[in-house]
Design a protein around this motif. Structure first.
Motif, short mmCIF file in Angstrom:
data_model
loop_
_atom_site.label_atom_id
_atom_site.label_comp_id
_atom_site.label_asym_id
_atom_site.label_seq_id
_atom_site.Cartn_x
_atom_site.Cartn_y
_atom_site.Cartn_z
N VAL A 17 36.36 59.47 45.70
CA VAL A 17 36.67 58.12 46.18
C VAL A 17 38.18 58.00 46.40
CG1 VAL A 17 36.61 55.65 45.65
CG2 VAL A 17 34.66 57.09 45.06
N ARG A 18 38.96 58.50 45.44
CA ARG A 18 40.42 58.48 45.57
C ARG A 18 40.85 59.15 46.86
NH1 ARG A 18 43.14 62.66 41.98
NH2 ARG A 18 42.10 63.88 43.58
N ASP A 19 40.30 60.32 47.13
CA ASP A 19 40.66 61.06 48.34
C ASP A 19 40.24 60.30 49.59
OD1 ASP A 19 41.63 62.98 46.62
OD2 ASP A 19 39.90 64.32 46.87
N LYS A 20 39.05 59.72 49.57
CA LYS A 20 38.55 58.97 50.73
C LYS A 20 39.42 57.75 51.02
CE LYS A 20 34.36 56.72 52.43
NZ LYS A 20 34.25 57.39 53.70
N GLY A 77 42.55 57.45 50.14
CA GLY A 77 43.93 57.85 50.38
C GLY A 77 44.89 57.48 49.27
N HIS A 78 44.36 57.23 48.08
CA HIS A 78 45.23 56.92 46.95
C HIS A 78 45.86 58.20 46.41
CE1 HIS A 78 42.48 53.23 46.10
NE2 HIS A 78 43.37 52.96 47.04
N GLU A 79 47.09 58.09 45.96
CA GLU A 79 47.75 59.25 45.34
C GLU A 79 47.31 59.42 43.90
OE1 GLU A 79 51.95 59.50 45.81
OE2 GLU A 79 51.86 58.87 47.91
N SER A 80 47.01 58.32 43.24
CA SER A 80 46.70 58.35 41.81
C SER A 80 45.28 57.88 41.54
CB SER A 80 47.68 57.44 41.06
OG SER A 80 47.27 57.23 39.74
N LEU A 81 44.61 58.56 40.62
CA LEU A 81 43.29 58.13 40.18
C LEU A 81 43.37 56.77 39.49
CD1 LEU A 81 40.38 59.02 40.22
CD2 LEU A 81 40.77 60.21 38.07
N ARG A 82 44.51 56.49 38.89
CA ARG A 82 44.72 55.19 38.25
C ARG A 82 44.63 54.05 39.28
NH1 ARG A 82 49.21 54.39 33.80
NH2 ARG A 82 47.55 55.43 32.70
N THR A 83 45.18 54.28 40.45
CA THR A 83 45.10 53.28 41.52
C THR A 83 43.65 53.04 41.92
OG1 THR A 83 47.25 53.96 42.36
CG2 THR A 83 45.86 52.68 43.86
N THR A 84 42.91 54.12 42.10
CA THR A 84 41.50 54.01 42.47
C THR A 84 40.72 53.29 41.39
OG1 THR A 84 41.69 56.08 43.69
CG2 THR A 84 39.47 55.31 43.19
N SER A 85 40.98 53.61 40.14
CA SER A 85 40.21 53.01 39.05
C SER A 85 40.43 51.50 38.97
CB SER A 85 40.55 53.68 37.72
OG SER A 85 41.88 53.41 37.34
N ALA A 86 41.55 51.02 39.49
CA ALA A 86 41.78 49.57 39.51
C ALA A 86 40.77 48.86 40.42
CB ALA A 86 43.20 49.28 39.98
N TYR A 87 40.20 49.60 41.36
CA TYR A 87 39.24 49.02 42.30
C TYR A 87 37.79 49.23 41.86
CZ TYR A 87 43.14 48.41 45.43
OH TYR A 87 44.32 48.02 45.97
N LEU A 88 37.59 49.95 40.78
CA LEU A 88 36.23 50.20 40.29
C LEU A 88 35.84 49.13 39.28
CD1 LEU A 88 36.47 54.06 39.77
CD2 LEU A 88 35.63 52.81 41.77
N HIS A 89 34.70 48.54 39.49
CA HIS A 89 34.24 47.46 38.60
C HIS A 89 32.81 47.72 38.15
CE1 HIS A 89 37.79 45.32 39.89
NE2 HIS A 89 37.45 45.54 41.14
N PRO A 90 32.59 48.78 37.38
CA PRO A 90 31.22 49.11 36.99
C PRO A 90 30.54 48.03 36.16
CG PRO A 90 32.77 50.45 35.76
CD PRO A 90 33.55 49.70 36.79
N THR A 91 31.30 47.32 35.32
CA THR A 91 30.65 46.28 34.51
C THR A 91 30.17 45.14 35.39
OG1 THR A 91 32.78 45.25 34.03
CG2 THR A 91 31.94 46.81 32.41
N HIS A 92 30.91 44.84 36.45
CA HIS A 92 30.47 43.81 37.37
C HIS A 92 29.18 44.24 38.05
CE1 HIS A 92 30.44 40.75 40.46
NE2 HIS A 92 30.33 41.71 41.35
#
Length: 50
Positions: free
Chosen positions: A16-19, A21-36
């Motif tokens: 997902v990070r690569d798709k 275009g985020h440099e950091s996995l931390r940035t991508t994880s900010a957009y992940l909301h599994p509990t929601h």
């Protein structure tokens, strides 16, 4: 497609990070909301019209 939905289809967070275009996995994880997503599925299951 929102990143949390992509992950729910079985794609890993690094892909997902690569798709996205985020440099950091931390940035991508900010957009992940599994509990929601879990709460959304539970609510839909409880309020399904039968």
């Amino acid at each position: 497609m929102p990143s949390s939905h992509i992950v729910s289809t079985g794609v890993g967070p690094r892909q997902v990070r690569d798709k996205l275009g985020h440099e950091s996995l931390r940035t991508t994880s900010a957009y992940l909301h599994p509990t929601h997503d879990v709460r959304q599925r539970e609510a839909e299951a409880r309020h399904k019209i039968r």
